[in-house]
Design a protein around this motif. Sequence first.
Motif, PDB file in Angstrom:
ATOM      1  N   SER A   7       6.275  10.650  -4.798  1.00 50.67           N
ATOM      2  CA  SER A   7       6.846   9.687  -3.864  1.00 50.67           C
ATOM      3  C   SER A   7       5.740   8.917  -3.156  1.00 50.67           C
ATOM      4  CB  SER A   7       7.711  10.402  -2.830  1.00 50.67           C
ATOM      5  OG  SER A   7       8.749  11.134  -3.458  1.00 50.67           O
ATOM      6  N   GLU A   8       5.993   7.633  -2.937  1.00 48.26           N
ATOM      7  CA  GLU A   8       5.051   6.780  -2.208  1.00 48.26           C
ATOM      8  C   GLU A   8       5.481   6.695  -0.754  1.00 48.26           C
ATOM      9  OE1 GLU A   8       2.163   5.228  -0.994  1.00 48.26           O
ATOM     10  OE2 GLU A   8       1.993   4.804  -3.152  1.00 48.26           O
ATOM     11  N   MET A   9       4.640   7.208   0.135  1.00 51.10           N
ATOM     12  CA  MET A   9       4.942   7.167   1.568  1.00 51.10           C
ATOM     13  C   MET A   9       3.763   6.599   2.348  1.00 51.10           C
ATOM     14  SD  MET A   9       5.136  11.291   2.075  1.00 51.10           S
ATOM     15  CE  MET A   9       4.052  12.393   1.167  1.00 51.10           C
ATOM     16  N   GLY A  10       3.015   5.723   1.669  1.00 49.92           N
ATOM     17  CA  GLY A  10       1.884   5.078   2.308  1.00 49.92           C
ATOM     18  C   GLY A  10       0.545   5.625   1.884  1.00 49.92           C
ATOM     19  N   GLN A  11       0.532   6.711   1.107  1.00 51.65           N
ATOM     20  CA  GLN A  11      -0.737   7.349   0.741  1.00 51.65           C
ATOM     21  C   GLN A  11      -1.386   6.712  -0.483  1.00 51.65           C
ATOM     22  OE1 GLN A  11       2.134   8.184  -0.426  1.00 51.65           O
ATOM     23  NE2 GLN A  11       2.173  10.050  -1.653  1.00 51.65           N
ATOM     24  N   GLY A  12      -0.707   5.758  -1.137  1.00 47.16           N
ATOM     25  CA  GLY A  12      -1.315   5.020  -2.235  1.00 47.16           C
ATOM     26  C   GLY A  12      -1.190   5.653  -3.597  1.00 47.16           C
ATOM     27  N   VAL A  13      -0.304   6.639  -3.747  1.00 42.78           N
ATOM     28  CA  VAL A  13      -0.202   7.344  -5.023  1.00 42.78           C
ATOM     29  C   VAL A  13       0.353   6.438  -6.122  1.00 42.78           C
ATOM     30  CG1 VAL A  13       2.118   8.273  -4.583  1.00 42.78           C
ATOM     31  CG2 VAL A  13       0.535   9.523  -6.069  1.00 42.78           C
ATOM     32  N   HIS A  14       1.155   5.429  -5.767  1.00 49.01           N
ATOM     33  CA  HIS A  14       1.694   4.525  -6.778  1.00 49.01           C
ATOM     34  C   HIS A  14       0.659   3.521  -7.271  1.00 49.01           C
ATOM     35  CE1 HIS A  14       6.283   5.147  -5.941  1.00 49.01           C
ATOM     36  NE2 HIS A  14       5.642   6.252  -6.286  1.00 49.01           N
ATOM     37  N   THR A  15      -0.532   3.573  -6.702  1.00 50.41           N
ATOM     38  CA  THR A  15      -1.673   2.817  -7.230  1.00 50.41           C
ATOM     39  C   THR A  15      -2.672   3.744  -7.903  1.00 50.41           C
ATOM     40  OG1 THR A  15      -1.437   1.125  -5.522  1.00 50.41           O
ATOM     41  CG2 THR A  15      -3.567   1.265  -6.632  1.00 50.41           C
ATOM     42  N   ALA A  16      -2.934   4.885  -7.285  1.00 50.78           N
ATOM     43  CA  ALA A  16      -3.982   5.782  -7.791  1.00 50.78           C
ATOM     44  C   ALA A  16      -3.616   6.382  -9.144  1.00 50.78           C
ATOM     45  CB  ALA A  16      -4.250   6.886  -6.778  1.00 50.78           C
ATOM     46  N   LEU A  17      -2.356   6.823  -9.322  1.00 50.32           N
ATOM     47  CA  LEU A  17      -1.977   7.387 -10.619  1.00 50.32           C
ATOM     48  C   LEU A  17      -2.023   6.339 -11.724  1.00 50.32           C
ATOM     49  CD1 LEU A  17      -1.283   9.926  -8.994  1.00 50.32           C
ATOM     50  CD2 LEU A  17       0.766  10.165 -10.386  1.00 50.32           C
ATOM     51  N   PRO A  18      -1.536   5.111 -11.510  1.00 52.03           N
ATOM     52  CA  PRO A  18      -1.744   4.081 -12.531  1.00 52.03           C
ATOM     53  C   PRO A  18      -3.214   3.811 -12.831  1.00 52.03           C
ATOM     54  CG  PRO A  18       0.051   3.423 -11.091  1.00 52.03           C
ATOM     55  CD  PRO A  18      -0.559   4.670 -10.496  1.00 52.03           C
ATOM     56  N   GLN A  19      -4.103   3.994 -11.854  1.00 54.06           N
ATOM     57  CA  GLN A  19      -5.528   3.827 -12.149  1.00 54.06           C
ATOM     58  C   GLN A  19      -6.000   4.848 -13.171  1.00 54.06           C
ATOM     59  OE1 GLN A  19      -6.841   3.098  -7.694  1.00 54.06           O
ATOM     60  NE2 GLN A  19      -8.541   2.564  -9.041  1.00 54.06           N
TER      61      GLN A  19
END
Length: 754
Positions: free
Chosen positions: A64-76
């Motif tokens: 889940s994305e709650m501001g921690q940037g995981v929806h950017t970091a995992l795609p990286q």
Amino acid sequence: MRRRGLLLGATAGTGALLIGWTALPQRSRVGLASLMKPGERDIALNGWIKILPDGSVVLAMPRSEMGQGVHTALPQLAAEELDVPLTAVRIEQAGWDAVYGNVAMLVSGLPFHPREEEREDGFGRAKAGRWVVSKVARELGINATGGSSSIADAWDVVRVAAATARASLVGAASLQWRLPVEELRTTEGVVSHPSGRSATYGELAKAASATPPGTVQLKERKDWRVIGRPAPRLDVPQKVDGSARFGIDVRLPGLRYAVLRMAPALGGAPGRIDATAAMAMPGVERLVQLPAYAGSTAGFAVVARSYWQALQAVQAVRVDWSRPAGAPMDSQEILRHLEAAVRSEEGYTFHREGDPEQVAGGGRTIEAWYSAPYLAHATLEPMNATARVRDGRVEVWAPTQVPQMCRNVAARVAGVPVDHVEVHVTLLGGGFGRRLEVDYVAQAVRVAMDMGGVPVQLIWPREEDATHDFYRPAQVARLRAVVGQGGEAAALHIKSAGDAISPRWMERGLSLSGPVDLPDKTASEGLFDQPYGFEHQRIEHVFMRSGVPVGFWRSVGHSHNAFFMECFIDELAADLRQDPVAFRRTLLRRSRRHRAVLDTVVERSGWGVRPLPPGRARGLALHESFGSVVAQVAEVSLEGGRPRVHQVVCAIDCGTVINPEIVAQQMEGSVVYALAAALHGRTDIRGSVVQQRNFPDQAVLTLAAAPHVETWIVPSERPPSGVGEPGVPPLAPAVANALFALTGVRQRSLPFAS
């Protein structure tokens, strides 16, 4: 004090099965292509990666994305191994298979001291425990976002899945062109050969889906072009233009709105209800009674055509509330019970070295008591969920950290098989651990069951959110150190008392039939696993059950235990007339990693070198949590007798960095969140009723009061560790230590400005 534990028994037959099971290799997490949601033209290559006709990539997203940037970091991670631009990767919600479970989060909950595994030769207790729990976690597949574990968990699996997909694409090109795999290269989503042959991923995807990957090899660190480099967050444009969908933004045809009201006293319930006036109000359609779901307090909800209509109607309902059984809860009385427990009850020993009791008889003892209050999460987006129940199926839209648990509780409430439930995870307007709970989802489903297939969005008013949270536990700690005859810190004994979070969360979230009592690492984390090299030490905790609903709060036990520990270290330094930095360096002889972080923050903050304006002082704290080491130096003054924090300099070692911009953002957000709690955060309970009802009662930090934050990343080649929470724990002690330098007065309880 009576203790209860989980007793695992096995007959000879089951023991043999257990031995055989543990001898099997761990389950692969790459998964089959059939796990990906089928699209019209996309082609799945495994359980994580799909290729679209234009060559772009779809990544299954279980976090889940709650501001921690995981929806950017995992795609990286995926973009790196697939050799595509980050902009070519988009995400879709992952399914429910065990390959998407969060293994790292469960493994990190083991109560082993960091030095125990380092000291082990071969397969010792700590290493064996981690291996077994990792294996169990792979089988359970619990999908959760928490414990700053998303990147740590995805580090291997997403890269391997992407590298596997790349190998299949290259293999397909090799077969089509009859050229050796070793001669082919991938760049920008294209497979090419020096001869000039080339094809896009989109052109190769269908053939690749039928091509075994062969040897899968991860890229070497020296070849990375995406990992470790700044990249704009992929979720920012939608949040700027308003198209991003949070839970409260869900809009479905025919949607109705429900507003709930729960018993004012925690654990209470509604008695006689008179809804005559409410039901006569415009737009009001229904009143639904709500039992105590998943640890919540019982109450009712009113359904109407708009949120405002439902809110006005719920306030018009006249109700006689029944109080909970037993003595009323009082937070001040609970703190007194905790202190008494530290003085008189036996604690569970999390860590012991040497013989601190014997050393205590031959030196001078320094003792201090610290305390922290109950604390609410105060997420900006109030608790909400949307549900539709029709034709024996349930559909839920929720801002949640635990979609799998939401699915299970929805099935239980509606009385349907779990595979008849679909959960859509929206963006979260703040999680901080509050959305690891599923009470609000259960309530939404129960209301939807009375709506004849019409979708309903349940929204908690802020007052319900503040007064019916799952609070950070109140905690009391006594810290003692023995100073030897040579003036050295010879021994450390810490004893704390407070509620255990994990067992209570398991009881309500997993609907276990009986109480779960087991040593909970979160109660003592940051104390038993602190890095300081006291030759003799004992750290123990007395587990209490106050009756107050407690839950995971951002950085959990570290959030207050770091305050206890780092303030006490400063007290020892002052007593021994040593500089706080020099004293820490002496105690960190065995901890090169911690010393490097400490030295970085000292250098970058100008500690002891750069003069401060009159009326200002610096304070320092160093703490490890979620695998990362963070040091902070806070620059503080007093304005109108209250603390004002002007600047915070952070140094962090979080292992391999995926996106340094996200690391800096998380340190900044952590400082703001932690500073608001340190200055203002508390939850007072009187007569089982929470007193703080809204933000005016528990202030958040204003923009004008926010300090300047600098972040310095210590280079590391360790695997990635946490970032979303480790910036919180050092803030309060750094500010407290600065206040002592400024005023000569010790801060031993939170918050400071209350």
